[in-house]
Design an enzyme around this catalytic site. Structure first.
Site, PDB file in Angstrom:
ATOM      1  N   SER A 138      45.365  32.326  35.278  1.00 43.54           N
ATOM      2  CA  SER A 138      44.059  32.659  34.704  1.00 43.54           C
ATOM      3  C   SER A 138      43.487  31.454  33.964  1.00 43.54           C
ATOM      4  O   SER A 138      43.321  30.396  34.562  1.00 43.54           O
ATOM      5  CB  SER A 138      44.178  33.900  33.818  1.00 43.54           C
ATOM      6  OG  SER A 138      42.916  34.341  33.372  1.00 43.54           O
ATOM      7  N   HIS A 157      38.706  39.210  35.063  1.00 36.25           N
ATOM      8  CA  HIS A 157      38.922  39.156  36.516  1.00 36.25           C
ATOM      9  C   HIS A 157      38.477  40.439  37.213  1.00 36.25           C
ATOM     10  O   HIS A 157      39.087  40.876  38.186  1.00 36.25           O
ATOM     11  CB  HIS A 157      40.384  38.818  36.835  1.00 36.25           C
ATOM     12  CG  HIS A 157      40.807  37.522  36.227  1.00 36.25           C
ATOM     13  ND1 HIS A 157      40.321  36.316  36.663  1.00 36.25           N
ATOM     14  CD2 HIS A 157      41.629  37.239  35.177  1.00 36.25           C
ATOM     15  CE1 HIS A 157      40.827  35.344  35.916  1.00 36.25           C
ATOM     16  NE2 HIS A 157      41.618  35.873  35.006  1.00 36.25           N
TER      17      HIS A 157
END
Length: 301
Positions: A85, A188
């Site tokens: 991430s 996300h």
């Protein structure tokens, strides 16, 4: 063959930089990265409490700066680098795609945009540990959430509204636990769509270089050959799931034998111990771990 990995949001802990800031070179770099980001990283890495560093606008720059400074202090060149991430931004700097200052400018735009998107609607993330993959995905969908991080090793992270995550916790997949994570938004997923325009504009205005070492993408686990493509993928990942499971598959197929996780280490090495059992791991948690990490790197060079 050595891999260096950079953890993502949720790995931060109160005071995790205290021992590192006793090192002159690390301390100086953190001060430079603080200036580049406009955030007091020294304060947040030593004295700020868990609630403060949970804030997306703080956590993301803090984690990226910590990994960048740790990699520089470690002084090791890996065969491959990957980040989870927001850790992808630190990985991009380590691979030479970003300068340290540009990495901090980029993560600042990302963090502020995602914090604003998170503030507009109450959302969150929960880890689902255990269970059969198909049962886990079915339970996440049934609850009205999304699989934001498919991490492998029996861990998937669901993201969505607080109501959806509560429904998931009340109806977990068979033989699985649902654990709320210390993050402040449904990262996300499409809940973060408002953060992408400013990030795309920032990305297009930056000069980037092609990677000097192999770097894997969270989108599909593959190595990306150009800096521009990698940065474009960073923008898209804001609203798309992290496929860390595929990154691990690539590390295995590439023949990686050792994996170092930069500070605050522990999360990715924990997953790797379950998903990549033949790969040795080393988590850097304090400055006292640096010498051991260098020896570990030499053994896997």
């Amino acid at each position: 063959m050595l891999a260096i990995t950079c953890p993502g949001q949720g790995a931060q802990k109160t005071g995790f930089l205290s021992s590192f800031l006793e090192l002159d070179t690390f301390s100086a770099q953190i001060d430079e990265l603080s200036t580049a980001s406009g955030i007091d990283l020294r304060q947040h890495g030593t004295e700020s409490d868990d609630e403060t560093i949970k804030d997306t606008a703080v956590a993301q720059p803090l984690l990226v700066a910590s990994a960048i400074a740790c990699a520089a202090e470690l002084g090791v060149t890996p065969a491959v680098v990957a980040g989870h991430s927001v850790g992808e931004i630190a990985a991009a700097q380590i691979a030479g795609i970003f300068t340290p200052a540009d990495a901090m400018a980029f993560v600042k735009v990302r963090a502020d945009g995602m914090a604003a998107a998170a503030a507009s609607t109450p959302t969150g993330m929960s880890a689902v540990v255990g269970g059969q993959p198909e049962d886990v995905l079915a339970a996440i969908e049934a609850a009205g959430a999304s699989p934001a991080n498919v991490n492998g090793g029996g861990q998937t992270v669901a993201a969505g509204s607080l109501e959806a995550l509560e429904a998931l916790a009340e109806n977990p997949p068979e033989r699985a636990r649902v654990i709320s994570l210390p993050v402040a938004g449904a990262f996300h997923t499409e809940f973060m769509a408002a953060a992408t325009d400013d990030l795309a504009a920032a990305a297009s205005a930056m000069e980037v270089s092609d990677p000097s070492v192999s770097i894997l993408s969270n989108s599909d686990g593959t190595a990306v050959e150009t800096g521009r493509e990698y940065v474009d993928r960073l923008v898209k990942q804001v609203t798309n799931p992290v496929r860390w499971d595929l990154c691990q598959d690539s590390l295995l197929s590439d023949g990686v034998t050792g994996m170092i996780e930069l500070v605050p280490g522990g999360t990715l090495t924990g997953i790797a111990r379950r998903a990549m059992k033949r790969v040795e791991t080393f988590a850097i948690k304090s400055a006292a771990d640096l010498d051991g990490a260098r020896e570990f790197a030499a053994a896997h060079a």
